[in-house]
Design a protein around this motif. Structure first.
Motif, mmCIF file in Angstrom:
data_model
loop_
_atom_site.group_PDB
_atom_site.id
_atom_site.type_symbol
_atom_site.label_atom_id
_atom_site.label_comp_id
_atom_site.label_asym_id
_atom_site.label_seq_id
_atom_site.Cartn_x
_atom_site.Cartn_y
_atom_site.Cartn_z
ATOM 1 N N ALA A 135 53.185 -1.398 -44.344
ATOM 2 C CA ALA A 135 53.413 0.063 -44.753
ATOM 3 C C ALA A 135 53.875 -0.086 -46.000
ATOM 4 O O ALA A 135 54.851 -0.860 -46.395
ATOM 5 C CB ALA A 135 53.998 0.911 -43.953
ATOM 6 N N THR A 166 56.988 4.656 -45.424
ATOM 7 C CA THR A 166 56.265 5.432 -45.007
ATOM 8 C C THR A 166 56.560 4.383 -43.171
ATOM 9 O O THR A 166 56.410 3.853 -43.755
ATOM 10 C CB THR A 166 54.660 5.098 -45.187
ATOM 11 N N SER A 171 55.599 1.926 -40.009
ATOM 12 C CA SER A 171 55.105 0.404 -40.236
ATOM 13 C C SER A 171 53.687 1.246 -38.318
ATOM 14 O O SER A 171 54.528 2.118 -38.571
ATOM 15 C CB SER A 171 55.886 0.008 -38.775
ATOM 16 N N THR A 195 52.025 -4.779 -36.149
ATOM 17 C CA THR A 195 51.785 -5.709 -37.595
ATOM 18 C C THR A 195 51.144 -6.363 -37.494
ATOM 19 O O THR A 195 51.067 -7.419 -38.770
ATOM 20 C CB THR A 195 53.134 -5.244 -38.806
ATOM 21 N N TRP A 253 50.387 7.995 -44.913
ATOM 22 C CA TRP A 253 50.546 7.252 -44.679
ATOM 23 C C TRP A 253 49.988 6.657 -45.356
ATOM 24 O O TRP A 253 48.625 6.287 -45.795
ATOM 25 C CB TRP A 253 50.073 6.666 -43.284
ATOM 26 N N GLY A 293 49.677 2.208 -47.546
ATOM 27 C CA GLY A 293 49.685 0.680 -46.954
ATOM 28 C C GLY A 293 48.560 -0.108 -47.238
ATOM 29 O O GLY A 293 47.391 0.578 -47.229
#
Length: 302
Positions: A39, A43, A45, A49, A68, A70
């Motif tokens: 992320a 923002t 996660s 992950t 979001w 990432g």
């Protein structure tokens, strides 16, 4: 009046939930990969992950919130113990199956995105600025019509200049036969400002395409090849789902990889996820993907 109020409530609920986006991550490679997610600053996660994704399997990550940002990438040649500790040949993120805020160790092919808030557009790209390890395509499905697919379907490891090559063993069976597993960026390989777009080359006027970035660009014209390659590499859309497809053009059914052939499932698909990083999270859905692959590949043939 009652029916009108019910309609407004239903409409409000639809609008409030329709702003969330789904990421569908699919492995069409003839071997296992380990996707990672990171992320951006400010923002949260994602629900996972990092996780294992065998050949022919997909993970759907729903309810990605508006705003979001990432990146998502694939790791290869990973070995993890029962505690999720280990390492990957490419794309490693801190030596754990869950990246937990760690980014990909270059070289790695990256899908990058910033989701627009409200009715604002999403901005997304596939970047080879940090080098390349896997073919990857991102195919969004738009809220109001079609969106552009982007990415890199070419296997750049096959044509990687010797000075940029990362050599390792086979991913599929753990064998020792060496091959090119990734292709470095010129910045990582040589560390020079002119390749890294830093120092006096830290602006779009002085930092120009290099011999090496041109190799990437010719093979993957819609992907970022160097830091200021914005004009042909950044795309906008308002989408409700992004299909992120690794090895989009692999003829997985007809290939083995270093002696490894994905197992057949009862439904005729191949591959089976045997471990996920967030197996307790009911929002992470695992499923075979042949139909999704056909749809995405058709979208990407431009």
């Amino acid at each position: 009046m009652f029916h009108a109020n019910v309609f407004r409530i239903v409409l409000a609920l639809f609008v409030s939930t329709s702003h969330c986006v789904t990421f569908t991550i699919t492995n069409n490679c003839p071997y296992t990969i380990w996707p990672g997610t990171l992320a951006g600053s400010g923002t949260p996660s994602l629900q996972t992950t990092g996780f294992q994704l065998d050949a022919g399997q997909s993970v759907r990550i729903p309810s990605v919130p508006t705003g979001w940002s990432g990146r998502i990438w694939g790791r290869t040649g990973c070995r993890f113990d029962v505690n999720g500790v280990g390492s990957c040949q490419t794309g490693d993120c801190g030596g754990r199956i869950e990246c937990d805020g760690n980014g990909a160790t270059p070289p790695a092919s990256l899908f990058e995105i910033t989701l627009g808030s409200g009715n604002e557009q999403d901005f997304y790209d596939v970047s080879l600025v940090d080098g390349y390890n896997l073919p990857i395509v991102a195919a969004p499905r738009g809220v109001h019509g079609s969106c552009n697919a982007t990415g890199c379907s070419s296997d750049l490891n096959l044509a990687c200049p010797r000075e940029l090559q990362v050599v390792g063993g086979n991913d599929g069976d753990g064998g020792d036969t060496e091959r090119v597993v990734a292709c470095k960026s010129a910045c990582e390989a040589f560390g020079l400002d002119q390749y890294c777009c830093s120092g006096e080359f830290g602006n779009p006027t002085t930092c120009r395409p290099s011999f090496y970035s041109t190799i990437f660009k010719r093979a993957c014209p819609r992907a970022y090849s160097y830091a200021y390659d914005d004009g042909t590499s950044t795309f906008t859309c308002k989408a409700f789902d992004y299909l992120i497809l690794f090895c989009p053009t692999s003829h997985r059914e007809n290939r083995s990889y270093g002696g490894y052939t994905p197992p057949s499932n009862g439904d005729g698909t191949k591959g089976k996820v045997v471990q996920t990083a967030s197996s307790s999270d009911s929002n992470i859905i695992l499923f075979p993907f042949p139909l999704l692959f056909v749809i995405a590949l058709n979208m990407f043939l431009f």
